[in-house]
Write an enzyme that holds these catalytic residues in place. Structure first.
Site, PDB file in Angstrom:
ATOM      1  N   SER A  53       1.149   6.650   2.388  1.00 25.84           N
ATOM      2  CA  SER A  53       1.782   7.699   3.197  1.00 25.84           C
ATOM      3  C   SER A  53       3.174   8.068   2.449  1.00 25.84           C
ATOM      4  O   SER A  53       3.826   7.442   1.513  1.00 25.84           O
ATOM      5  CB  SER A  53       2.374   7.026   4.492  1.00 25.84           C
ATOM      6  OG  SER A  53       1.295   6.567   5.237  1.00 25.84           O
ATOM      7  N   GLN A 102       0.827  -1.068  -0.107  1.00 26.13           N
ATOM      8  CA  GLN A 102      -0.123   0.054   0.045  1.00 26.13           C
ATOM      9  C   GLN A 102       0.927   1.275   0.013  1.00 26.13           C
ATOM     10  O   GLN A 102       1.465   1.474   0.958  1.00 26.13           O
ATOM     11  CB  GLN A 102      -0.747   0.160   1.199  1.00 26.13           C
ATOM     12  CG  GLN A 102      -1.689   1.152   1.368  1.00 26.13           C
ATOM     13  CD  GLN A 102      -2.493   1.185   2.860  1.00 26.13           C
ATOM     14  OE1 GLN A 102      -1.997   0.540   3.972  1.00 26.13           O
ATOM     15  NE2 GLN A 102      -3.688   1.695   2.715  1.00 26.13           N
ATOM     16  N   GLU A 158      -6.230   8.982  16.867  1.00 26.20           N
ATOM     17  CA  GLU A 158      -6.654  10.264  17.013  1.00 26.20           C
ATOM     18  C   GLU A 158      -7.712  10.519  15.953  1.00 26.20           C
ATOM     19  O   GLU A 158      -8.760  11.211  16.082  1.00 26.20           O
ATOM     20  CB  GLU A 158      -5.640  11.283  17.190  1.00 26.20           C
ATOM     21  CG  GLU A 158      -4.769  11.249  18.484  1.00 26.20           C
ATOM     22  CD  GLU A 158      -3.868  10.090  18.623  1.00 26.20           C
ATOM     23  OE1 GLU A 158      -3.598   9.539  17.618  1.00 26.20           O
ATOM     24  OE2 GLU A 158      -3.319   9.487  19.634  1.00 26.20           O
ATOM     25  N   GLU A 182      -9.782  -1.574   5.652  1.00 26.65           N
ATOM     26  CA  GLU A 182      -8.655  -1.525   6.557  1.00 26.65           C
ATOM     27  C   GLU A 182      -9.107  -1.282   7.942  1.00 26.65           C
ATOM     28  O   GLU A 182      -8.670  -2.140   8.683  1.00 26.65           O
ATOM     29  CB  GLU A 182      -7.661  -0.619   6.029  1.00 26.65           C
ATOM     30  CG  GLU A 182      -6.207  -0.879   6.735  1.00 26.65           C
ATOM     31  CD  GLU A 182      -5.242   0.346   5.948  1.00 26.65           C
ATOM     32  OE1 GLU A 182      -5.773   1.206   5.476  1.00 26.65           O
ATOM     33  OE2 GLU A 182      -4.175   0.128   6.371  1.00 26.65           O
TER      34      GLU A 182
HETATM   35  C1  LIG Z   1       2.984  -1.002  11.373  1.00 25.60           C
HETATM   36  C2  LIG Z   1       2.641   0.237  10.396  1.00 25.60           C
HETATM   37  C3  LIG Z   1       2.319   0.034   9.153  1.00 25.60           C
HETATM   38  C4  LIG Z   1       2.309   0.755   8.153  1.00 25.60           C
HETATM   39  N1  LIG Z   1       2.121   0.431   6.876  1.00 25.60           N
HETATM   40  C5  LIG Z   1       1.791   1.391   5.934  1.00 25.60           C
HETATM   41  C6  LIG Z   1       1.590   0.979   4.499  1.00 25.60           C
HETATM   42  O1  LIG Z   1       1.959  -0.161   4.278  1.00 25.60           O
HETATM   43  N2  LIG Z   1       1.444   1.963   3.689  1.00 25.60           N
HETATM   44  C7  LIG Z   1       1.336   3.323   3.793  1.00 25.60           C
HETATM   45  O2  LIG Z   1       0.844   4.133   3.024  1.00 25.60           O
HETATM   46  N3  LIG Z   1       1.386   3.662   5.207  1.00 25.60           N
HETATM   47  C8  LIG Z   1       1.617   2.817   6.270  1.00 25.60           C
HETATM   48  N4  LIG Z   1       1.813   3.125   7.653  1.00 25.60           N
HETATM   49  C9  LIG Z   1       1.786   4.713   7.909  1.00 25.60           C
HETATM   50  C10 LIG Z   1       0.630   5.063   8.695  1.00 25.60           C
HETATM   51  O3  LIG Z   1      -0.549   5.271   7.839  1.00 25.60           O
HETATM   52  C11 LIG Z   1       1.030   6.455   9.206  1.00 25.60           C
HETATM   53  O4  LIG Z   1       2.124   6.239  10.264  1.00 25.60           O
HETATM   54  C12 LIG Z   1      -0.319   7.141   9.833  1.00 25.60           C
HETATM   55  O5  LIG Z   1      -1.225   7.387   8.839  1.00 25.60           O
HETATM   56  C13 LIG Z   1       0.210   8.446  10.523  1.00 25.60           C
HETATM   57  O6  LIG Z   1       0.978   9.258   9.924  1.00 25.60           O
HETATM   58  P1  LIG Z   1       2.393   9.970  10.538  1.00 25.60           P
HETATM   59  O7  LIG Z   1       3.249   8.537  10.779  1.00 25.60           O
HETATM   60  O8  LIG Z   1       3.084  10.755   9.163  1.00 25.60           O
HETATM   61  O9  LIG Z   1       1.919  10.672  11.610  1.00 25.60           O
HETATM   62  P2  LIG Z   1       1.238  11.952  11.849  1.00 25.60           P
HETATM   63  O10 LIG Z   1       0.218  12.314  10.715  1.00 25.60           O
HETATM   64  O11 LIG Z   1       2.473  13.130  11.546  1.00 25.60           O
HETATM   65  O12 LIG Z   1       0.957  12.074  13.095  1.00 25.60           O
HETATM   66  C14 LIG Z   1       1.610  12.371  14.534  1.00 25.60           C
HETATM   67  C15 LIG Z   1       0.491  12.342  15.451  1.00 25.60           C
HETATM   68  O13 LIG Z   1      -0.153  13.613  15.349  1.00 25.60           O
HETATM   69  C16 LIG Z   1      -1.579  13.208  15.525  1.00 25.60           C
HETATM   70  N5  LIG Z   1      -2.570  14.042  14.349  1.00 25.60           N
HETATM   71  C17 LIG Z   1      -2.044  14.310  13.380  1.00 25.60           C
HETATM   72  N6  LIG Z   1      -3.136  14.754  12.799  1.00 25.60           N
HETATM   73  C18 LIG Z   1      -4.159  15.054  13.676  1.00 25.60           C
HETATM   74  C19 LIG Z   1      -5.552  15.809  13.819  1.00 25.60           C
HETATM   75  N7  LIG Z   1      -6.213  16.278  12.741  1.00 25.60           N
HETATM   76  N8  LIG Z   1      -6.356  15.570  14.995  1.00 25.60           N
HETATM   77  C20 LIG Z   1      -5.502  14.939  16.140  1.00 25.60           C
HETATM   78  N9  LIG Z   1      -4.391  14.369  16.019  1.00 25.60           N
HETATM   79  C21 LIG Z   1      -3.762  14.281  15.020  1.00 25.60           C
HETATM   80  C22 LIG Z   1      -1.413  11.760  15.017  1.00 25.60           C
HETATM   81  O14 LIG Z   1      -2.649  10.803  15.656  1.00 25.60           O
HETATM   82  C23 LIG Z   1      -0.129  11.275  15.449  1.00 25.60           C
HETATM   83  O15 LIG Z   1      -0.301  10.844  16.895  1.00 25.60           O
HETATM   84  C24 LIG Z   1       2.255   2.379   8.520  1.00 25.60           C
HETATM   85  C25 LIG Z   1       2.349   2.755   9.773  1.00 25.60           C
HETATM   86  C26 LIG Z   1       2.621   1.700  10.803  1.00 25.60           C
HETATM   87  C27 LIG Z   1       2.912   2.052  12.287  1.00 25.60           C
END
Ligand SMILES: Cc1cc2nc3c(=O)[nH]c(=O)nc-3n(C[C@H](O)[C@H](O)[C@H](O)COP(=O)(O)OP(=O)(O)OC[C@H]3O[C@@H](n4cnc5c(N)ncnc54)[C@H](O)[C@@H]3O)c2cc1C
Length: 379
Positions: free
Chosen positions: A128, A125, A363, A245
């Site tokens: 991100s 997928q 969140e 998902e």
């Molecule tokens: C084990 C694992 C597998 C994954 N596999 C995939 C994959 O196969 N393909 C893929 O595309 N992605 C994948 N991901 C990525 C995942 O989708 C992202 O980590 C997730 O969407 C959060 O994005 P970020 O890490 O950029 O955190 P951020 O978006 O930067 O968030 C940081 C923190 O801020 C909080 N936050 C952000 N915006 C808001 C809001 N509007 N209101 C309240 N709180 C908020 C979040 O909840 C989080 O606690 C994976 C992640 C993990 C941990």
């Protein structure tokens, strides 16, 4: 509500149970997030396919059994009960496939689904990006039209791509209308990872396994047939994938029912903890896993009767991800100092910590529940 299974459902369960009892590897396979472990898991996936168990709910023409959603739940329950290996093909069969059934052309379904079912094409997928996680609409990877060649040129970077280093194909979102804002102007693409201009770089997770990859696109050409759904309408298609998902397919109740039973077995093996509040904790998570099962049965009833779960799939995601942590924390408490060593429970605990992050953070799910289910104001 009638919670009894029909005769044919019981027969389906018996057939699945018997096959699994004689085929599930007796020793656990090495982690599917390592190269060697992934290959071993693929052998298992192909064995499942050969016996018709890899995609039970799909039509027969694509390698399935035409099983109902109820039978699919039964199969999942039996699968986890038998201690069968983790499904390393899950991003394809549980996330992309339901979206292909809904939005794919006949040609896309005929070409892609049989190879996916047989674990020949392995999908990851690609959503991100370094600047687009929770804020998925902030995607900057772009696809530019190449009229002469009849397709699109992809440029940009994806990250956190689960098992990207071991997969053969990626489904991802790219911006096709540079002038459009946010959710508009995105398109859903299906990309072979051996396309010239695509570079995949695996990297390690906290537990040391190479479970993640970064995927770079440098003017990589894909034909028009690589577009899933309509050009510029990718957000709507992606939300269908997201529903799978967070909702029914990625984490079925069978997984938690089995884990809760294992936890009860662990508690029984540690009678010294019997007088402890830990017993209440174990009982609570066991009941919560049963509650998740009942919730899912109600959800499937809705689906079978034509009511889509929509934003309610965020409730599933909140529930299973928090249950998984509570369940593993209880196990580590029961194990005491032994819980701090490398063992299936401590590994499971580490992975459970990722539950509130992947598939959209909790969140974000709470925001969705607040705004779309409870009707609370956005600010
Ligand atoms: C084990 C694992 C597998 C994954 N596999 C995939 C994959 O196969 N393909 C893929 O595309 N992605 C994948 N991901 C990525 C995942 O989708 C992202 O980590 C997730 O969407 C959060 O994005 P970020 O890490 O950029 O955190 P951020 O978006 O930067 O968030 C940081 C923190 O801020 C909080 N936050 C952000 N915006 C808001 C809001 N509007 N209101 C309240 N709180 C908020 C979040 O909840 C989080 O606690 C994976 C992640 C993990 C941990």
């Amino acid at each position: 509500m009638d919670l009894t299974w029909s005769g044919s459902e019981e027969a389906f369960r018996a057939e699945a149970r018997e096959w699994l009892a004689t085929h599930v590897p007796t020793e656990p396979l090495p982690s599917g997030d390592t190269r060697a472990g992934f290959d071993r898991h693929l052998e298992w996936e192909r064995e499942l396919f050969a016996a018709g168990w890899s995609v039970v709910s799909w039509p027969k023409e694509y390698g399935g059994r035409d099983a109902s959603l109820w039978e699919w739940l039964i199969f999942e329950e039996e699968y986890y009960r038998a201690g069968a290996p983790q499904r390393v093909t899950q991003n394809g069969i549980f996330l992309l496939a339901p979206t292909l059934f809904e939005f794919g052309t006949k040609e896309q379904r005929d070409t892609l689904l049989p190879r996916m079912a047989a674990a020949q094409d392995l999908w990851c997928q690609g959503w991100s990006e370094p600047g687009a996680g929770s804020d998925l609409a902030g995607i900057r990877s772009r696809a530019e039209r190449d009229d002469e060649a009849g397709g699109w040129r992809l440029t940009g970077q994806k990250t956190w791509t689960t098992r990207g280093a071991f997969c053969t194909h990626l489904f991802g979102l790219f911006r096709t209308d540079a002038a459009a804002q946010r959710h508009r102007g995105l398109t859903y693409f299906l990309v072979p990872l051996d396309t010239p201009g695509v570079t995949v770089r695996g990297f390690e997770r906290l537990d040391g396994d190479e479970g993640f990859a970064e995927v770079f696109f440098d003017d990589a050409f894909v034909p028009d047939s690589a577009v899933l759904g309509e050009v510029d309408q990718g957000w709507q298609v992606a939300m269908a994938t997201t529903g799978s998902e967070r909702g029914l397919t990625l984490r079925s109740p069978g997984r938690f029912l089995r884990a809760a039973d294992r936890l009860v077995e662990l508690a029984a093996a540690h009678p010294e903890a019997a007088a402890d509040p830990l017993v209440d904790w174990v009982t609570e998570v066991w009941m919560q896993s049963q509650a998740y099962q009942l919730f899912t049965l109600a959800q499937v009833t809705d689906m079978v009767e034509g009511r889509s779960p929509g934003a309610r799939s965020s409730l599933n995601k909140l529930y299973w991800s928090e249950l998984d942590i509570r369940l593993h924390e209880a196990a580590l408490e029961l194990l005491g100092p032994q819980g701090q060593t490398d063992n299936p429970w401590s590994r499971g605990f580490l992975f459970s910590l990722a539950g509130p992050i992947y598939a959209g953070t909790n969140e974000i799910q709470r925001n969705i529940v607040a705004e779309r289910l409870l009707g609370l104001p956005r600010k």
